[in-house]
Design a protein around this motif. Sequence first.
Motif, short mmCIF file in Angstrom:
data_model
loop_
_atom_site.label_atom_id
_atom_site.label_comp_id
_atom_site.label_asym_id
_atom_site.label_seq_id
_atom_site.Cartn_x
_atom_site.Cartn_y
_atom_site.Cartn_z
N THR A 300 13.41 -58.62 75.48
CA THR A 300 12.86 -59.77 76.20
C THR A 300 11.73 -60.36 75.38
N SER A 301 11.60 -61.66 75.46
CA SER A 301 10.53 -62.37 74.77
C SER A 301 10.31 -63.70 75.48
N ALA A 302 9.08 -63.99 75.84
CA ALA A 302 8.77 -65.16 76.67
C ALA A 302 8.27 -66.34 75.84
N ASP A 303 8.90 -67.47 76.06
CA ASP A 303 8.34 -68.74 75.60
C ASP A 303 7.42 -69.22 76.71
N THR A 304 6.13 -69.32 76.44
CA THR A 304 5.15 -69.64 77.50
C THR A 304 4.56 -71.04 77.33
N ARG A 305 5.21 -71.88 76.55
CA ARG A 305 4.66 -73.22 76.32
C ARG A 305 4.62 -74.06 77.60
N ALA A 306 5.62 -73.90 78.45
CA ALA A 306 5.64 -74.70 79.69
C ALA A 306 4.47 -74.32 80.60
N LEU A 307 4.20 -73.03 80.72
CA LEU A 307 3.06 -72.58 81.53
C LEU A 307 1.75 -73.09 80.95
N GLN A 308 1.61 -73.02 79.63
CA GLN A 308 0.38 -73.47 79.00
C GLN A 308 0.17 -74.97 79.20
#
Length: 336
Positions: A300-308
Amino acid sequence: MNPVLITGCAGFIGMHCAQHLLAQSIPVVGIDNLNNYYDIALKQARLDQLRPNSDFRFVELDIADRKAMATLFAEVKPSRVLHLAAQAGVRYSIDQPDDYTDSNLLGFGNILQGCRLHQVEHLVYASSSSVYGGNTRMPFAESDAVDHPISYYAATKKANELMAHSYSHLYGIPTTGLRFFTVYGPWGRPDMALFKFTQAILAGETIDVYGDGQLVRDFTYIDDIVEGIMRVLDKPATPDASYNSHQPNPGTSMAPYRIFNIGNNAPTVLMDYIVALESALGTTAQKRMLPIQPGDMHSTSADTRALQAWVDFAPAMPVATGVQRFVDWYRSFYRV
């Protein structure tokens, strides 16, 4: 001030979120069914951290109980709902799927109805990185299709996102789903790897290392999770003005609906996680290397750009620091 309703308040994330709100003098009504999926004494100890606060009220209640939930919503009239109650665990869902149907599907339906009937300002609910299932493109992004769950637990979490969207579309309820990535830290769940490994190592027992230690997880520290939740809770979902129904983005909608990853954005190989734990404990673990278990994701690996972009926050706790904090809590709590 109408309270925030937190379901699963005796749980790992629920307790920490309740503490955060109470510290800001925001009243909290917490519910939990105190089931025996893991040690009830730990759940009671978490509640003991909350009970001294006069702004906290606890109700022992099963979210699958439709009548009781309807009564609670009518009485409490919460301003916002943070829905964290669920039957957790990927592997347990293989043997006990009915528990997941009752809590994660029926229970979530009851939450949605309560929010609809009492004009809740914002429903924030726990989804899971497990929804990415058979996806292999990393990091996982909210814009990815998530149509191939590999566990029933993951399927129920994906169903929650779909159910929430229908209520956002039909009734205008702002809903935000948060896909948590392997949460760890003080007061954590005993069925999670870090807790189990620490318990076994301190007892001089062998630890079972699945996937031959090569599984990859985006381990996310509890304080980062809580910070992300609180920022999202304070910003109700809105329709996406750029939403294109010809090329739909699964993470947004023409309805007041959003989905966000909350992950550390720093994937860690399981063996490196174990090395960090060994360092924190000052000892080397005896290991039994085993193949990956049914229902488990390899990585698993999270792209967190939307949250940021949405709340100007991205988790960043280094694994070594987070593991040390867990070990310090564990030794203090269990006096070992």
